[in-house]
Enzyme design. Structure first.
Site, PDB file in Angstrom:
ATOM      1  N   ASP A 109      -4.145   0.755  71.938  1.00 37.82           N
ATOM      2  CA  ASP A 109      -4.954   0.029  72.941  1.00 37.82           C
ATOM      3  C   ASP A 109      -6.547   0.632  72.761  1.00 37.82           C
ATOM      4  O   ASP A 109      -7.190   0.939  73.815  1.00 37.82           O
ATOM      5  CB  ASP A 109      -4.519   0.460  74.411  1.00 37.82           C
ATOM      6  N   LYS A 160      -4.780  15.864  78.959  1.00 37.86           N
ATOM      7  CA  LYS A 160      -5.009  15.490  80.524  1.00 37.86           C
ATOM      8  C   LYS A 160      -5.050  16.674  81.514  1.00 37.86           C
ATOM      9  O   LYS A 160      -4.613  16.947  82.597  1.00 37.86           O
ATOM     10  CB  LYS A 160      -3.940  14.519  81.113  1.00 37.86           C
ATOM     11  N   ASP A 218     -10.886   2.993  75.230  1.00 37.53           N
ATOM     12  CA  ASP A 218      -9.707   2.942  75.344  1.00 37.53           C
ATOM     13  C   ASP A 218      -9.337   1.953  76.597  1.00 37.53           C
ATOM     14  O   ASP A 218     -10.056   1.978  77.523  1.00 37.53           O
ATOM     15  CB  ASP A 218      -8.872   4.224  75.953  1.00 37.53           C
TER      16      ASP A 218
HETATM   17  N1  GDD Z   1       6.611   3.308  70.780  1.00 40.21           N
HETATM   18  C1  GDD Z   1       6.008   3.838  71.781  1.00 40.21           C
HETATM   19  N2  GDD Z   1       7.051   4.537  72.474  1.00 40.21           N
HETATM   20  N3  GDD Z   1       4.735   3.787  71.895  1.00 40.21           N
HETATM   21  C2  GDD Z   1       4.389   4.517  73.136  1.00 40.21           C
HETATM   22  C3  GDD Z   1       5.245   5.118  74.072  1.00 40.21           C
HETATM   23  C4  GDD Z   1       6.783   5.275  73.413  1.00 40.21           C
HETATM   24  O1  GDD Z   1       7.514   5.768  74.399  1.00 40.21           O
HETATM   25  N4  GDD Z   1       4.553   5.751  75.158  1.00 40.21           N
HETATM   26  C5  GDD Z   1       3.284   5.353  74.869  1.00 40.21           C
HETATM   27  N5  GDD Z   1       3.228   4.778  73.578  1.00 40.21           N
HETATM   28  C6  GDD Z   1       2.012   3.995  73.061  1.00 40.21           C
HETATM   29  C7  GDD Z   1       1.162   3.115  73.690  1.00 40.21           C
HETATM   30  O2  GDD Z   1       1.594   1.658  73.792  1.00 40.21           O
HETATM   31  C8  GDD Z   1      -0.340   3.207  73.383  1.00 40.21           C
HETATM   32  O3  GDD Z   1      -0.598   2.458  72.355  1.00 40.21           O
HETATM   33  C9  GDD Z   1      -0.392   4.650  72.783  1.00 40.21           C
HETATM   34  O4  GDD Z   1       1.054   5.198  72.778  1.00 40.21           O
HETATM   35  C10 GDD Z   1      -1.047   5.768  73.934  1.00 40.21           C
HETATM   36  O5  GDD Z   1      -0.311   5.688  75.202  1.00 40.21           O
HETATM   37  P1  GDD Z   1      -1.247   5.623  76.450  1.00 40.21           P
HETATM   38  O6  GDD Z   1      -0.326   5.552  77.770  1.00 40.21           O
HETATM   39  O7  GDD Z   1      -2.349   4.740  76.118  1.00 40.21           O
HETATM   40  O8  GDD Z   1      -1.799   7.084  76.536  1.00 40.21           O
HETATM   41  P2  GDD Z   1      -3.374   7.566  77.183  1.00 40.21           P
HETATM   42  O9  GDD Z   1      -4.292   6.386  77.127  1.00 40.21           O
HETATM   43  O10 GDD Z   1      -2.919   7.810  78.701  1.00 40.21           O
HETATM   44  O11 GDD Z   1      -3.423   8.740  76.397  1.00 40.21           O
HETATM   45  C11 GDD Z   1      -3.489   8.779  74.874  1.00 40.21           C
HETATM   46  O12 GDD Z   1      -4.661   8.238  74.320  1.00 40.21           O
HETATM   47  C12 GDD Z   1      -5.929   8.775  74.670  1.00 40.21           C
HETATM   48  C13 GDD Z   1      -7.029   8.037  73.961  1.00 40.21           C
HETATM   49  O13 GDD Z   1      -7.401   6.826  74.610  1.00 40.21           O
HETATM   50  C14 GDD Z   1      -3.209  10.313  74.442  1.00 40.21           C
HETATM   51  O14 GDD Z   1      -3.252  10.155  72.947  1.00 40.21           O
HETATM   52  C15 GDD Z   1      -4.691  10.921  74.760  1.00 40.21           C
HETATM   53  O15 GDD Z   1      -4.625  12.330  74.087  1.00 40.21           O
HETATM   54  C16 GDD Z   1      -5.889  10.312  74.099  1.00 40.21           C
HETATM   55  O16 GDD Z   1      -7.157  11.252  74.561  1.00 40.21           O
HETATM   56 MG    MG Z   2      -4.460   4.529  76.309  1.00 40.03          MG
END
Ligand code: GDD
Ligand code: MG
Length: 355
Positions: A109, A160, A218
């Site tokens: 994303d 977080k 993001d």
């Molecule tokens: N296959 C799979 N299985 N993918 C997953 C799963 C899972 O169980 N959980 C999450 N994902 C994928 C989501 O589809 C997304 O592409 C990515 O992992 C990150 O998940 P998000 O839900 O978007 O996390 P976030 O935005 O809250 O936080 C993450 O991204 C930030 C940067 O945008 C973390 O990596 C943070 O540390 C980071 O700063």
């Molecule tokens: Mg994200």
């Protein structure tokens, strides 16, 4: 080089847009969001990508098949979501590279203009187990907070946290040494952010940060999703996957925009969508068959497939689900979301901006 793309999340912050379509497949500047990431990965030298899927897994292969944007594609699905770390470990079964080769891991994303080959060079020069792309944001509490020392080595990973120690955050693009992926336990729910990175750092493994301040976003919230789409249309981040030239608006085939309408600030007008005379559409995403009637004003909003905005209605930062209808004269603001098929009768809702 091979990559793993994490696309198994539910995209719950983007509901109702993600009820029927996973976040990485939402139409963004005229194509599925991932098309932009695939095109950029290809340009960075990635030849093969393994999709780590879970939520609505079957839709990814249906969308992209075995090859897209110059990249060979494979799919590995989790029966139950395994978390980011578990998903990486699981998808690594489909990698073909050697144990010392670098593997790129991408959150599904993220729009990023950063220099991936430069990140890989930092990784190789340091002989690192993992190298994280880091960027600076105003509010690090919503991300992984990642301090580094003077040599660029990562000293902690705080996912977080309400007490961030730096504005430098995990930008969601990692280079892993292939063998470092095998340190993640198999068939278990694991968070790469909360478990794998902290334990690699604690064990003394070399975890490097690659800091860059190029375009980064993001798109996981409605506001960011709209901004990302508009930034692509405006050319703030170049994408070879965009079906048109950058400009004030992107009008897809079969769309109809009246010469008497104002449509700009990076708006996309989808196939078969209509904007009538006297309407104003600023910085928005109109999906296929959406309709904006005469005299209506739409700003910073998403109109899903077949959604309709009646004459003179005002939408400001609003999400309309598939087929939702806003009757004439309504005024909706500030993050309001209408679920698919909901119909608001004429002048049923009015939010005054000074209320
Ligand atoms: N296959 C799979 N299985 N993918 C997953 C799963 C899972 O169980 N959980 C999450 N994902 C994928 C989501 O589809 C997304 O592409 C990515 O992992 C990150 O998940 P998000 O839900 O978007 O996390 P976030 O935005 O809250 O936080 C993450 O991204 C930030 C940067 O945008 C973390 O990596 C943070 O540390 C980071 O700063
Ligand atoms: Mg994200």
């Amino acid at each position: 080089m091979e990559a793993i793309l994490l696309v198994g999340g539910q995209g719950s912050r983007l509901r109702p847009l993600t009820i029927s379509t996973p976040k990485p497949l939402l139409p963004t500047a005229g194509v599925a969001f991932l098309a932009h990431q695939l095109a950029r990965a290809h340009a960075a030298g990635v030849q093969r990508i393994v999709f780590a899927t879970s939520y609505r897994a079957e839709m990814f292969e249906a969308a992209f098949g075995t090859r897209a944007h110059g990249v060979e594609l494979a799919y590995v699905s989790e029966d139950e979501p395994l978390g980011t770390g578990g998903a990486i470990r699981n998808a690594a079964r489909a990698l073909t590279c050697g144990p010392d080769d670098p593997v790129l891991i991408l959150n599904g994303d993220i729009l990023s203009g950063h220099d991936v080959p430069a990140q890989i060079k930092v990784h190789k020069d340091a002989g690192a187990a993992v190298t994280l792309h880091l960027t600076e944001v105003d509010d690090p509490s919503r991300f992984g907070c990642v301090p580094t020392d003077a040599s660029g080595r990562v000293t902690a990973f705080l996912e977080k946290t309400s007490h961030p120690v730096t504005n430098q955050i995990n930008a969601g693009c990692y280079v892993f040494r292939r063998s470092a992926i095998d340190t993640i336990p198999e068939d278990e729910v694991v968070s790469v952010e909360r478990e794998t990175f902290p334990s690699l750092i604690a064990s003394g493994a070399v975890v490097m940060g690659y800091v860059e301040s190029e375009y980064w976003l993001d798109v996981g919230t409605p506001e960011a999703f709209v901004r990302g789409s508009c930034d692509l249309v405006l050319g703030r981040l170049a994408s070879s996957a965009m079906p048109g030239e950058p400009g004030e608006r992107l009008t897809l085939a079969g769309a109809s925009v009246s010469p008497g309408a104002v449509v700009r600030d990076g708006t996309t007008v989808g196939r078969g969508a209509v904007v009538e005379a006297g309407a104003t559409v600023l910085g928005s995403v109109l999906l296929d068959e959406a309709f904006v009637a005469e005299g209506a004003t739409v700003r910073g909003s998403v109109l899903s497939r077949g959604a309709r905005v009646g004459p003179g209605a005002v939408l400001d930062e609003v999400i309309l689900g598939d087929g939702a209808v806003v009757g004439p004269g309504n005024e909706l603001r500030g993050g309001l979301r209408l679920w698919p098929g909901i119909e608001l009768p004429p002048t049923a809702v009015r939010f005054s901006s000074d209320a």
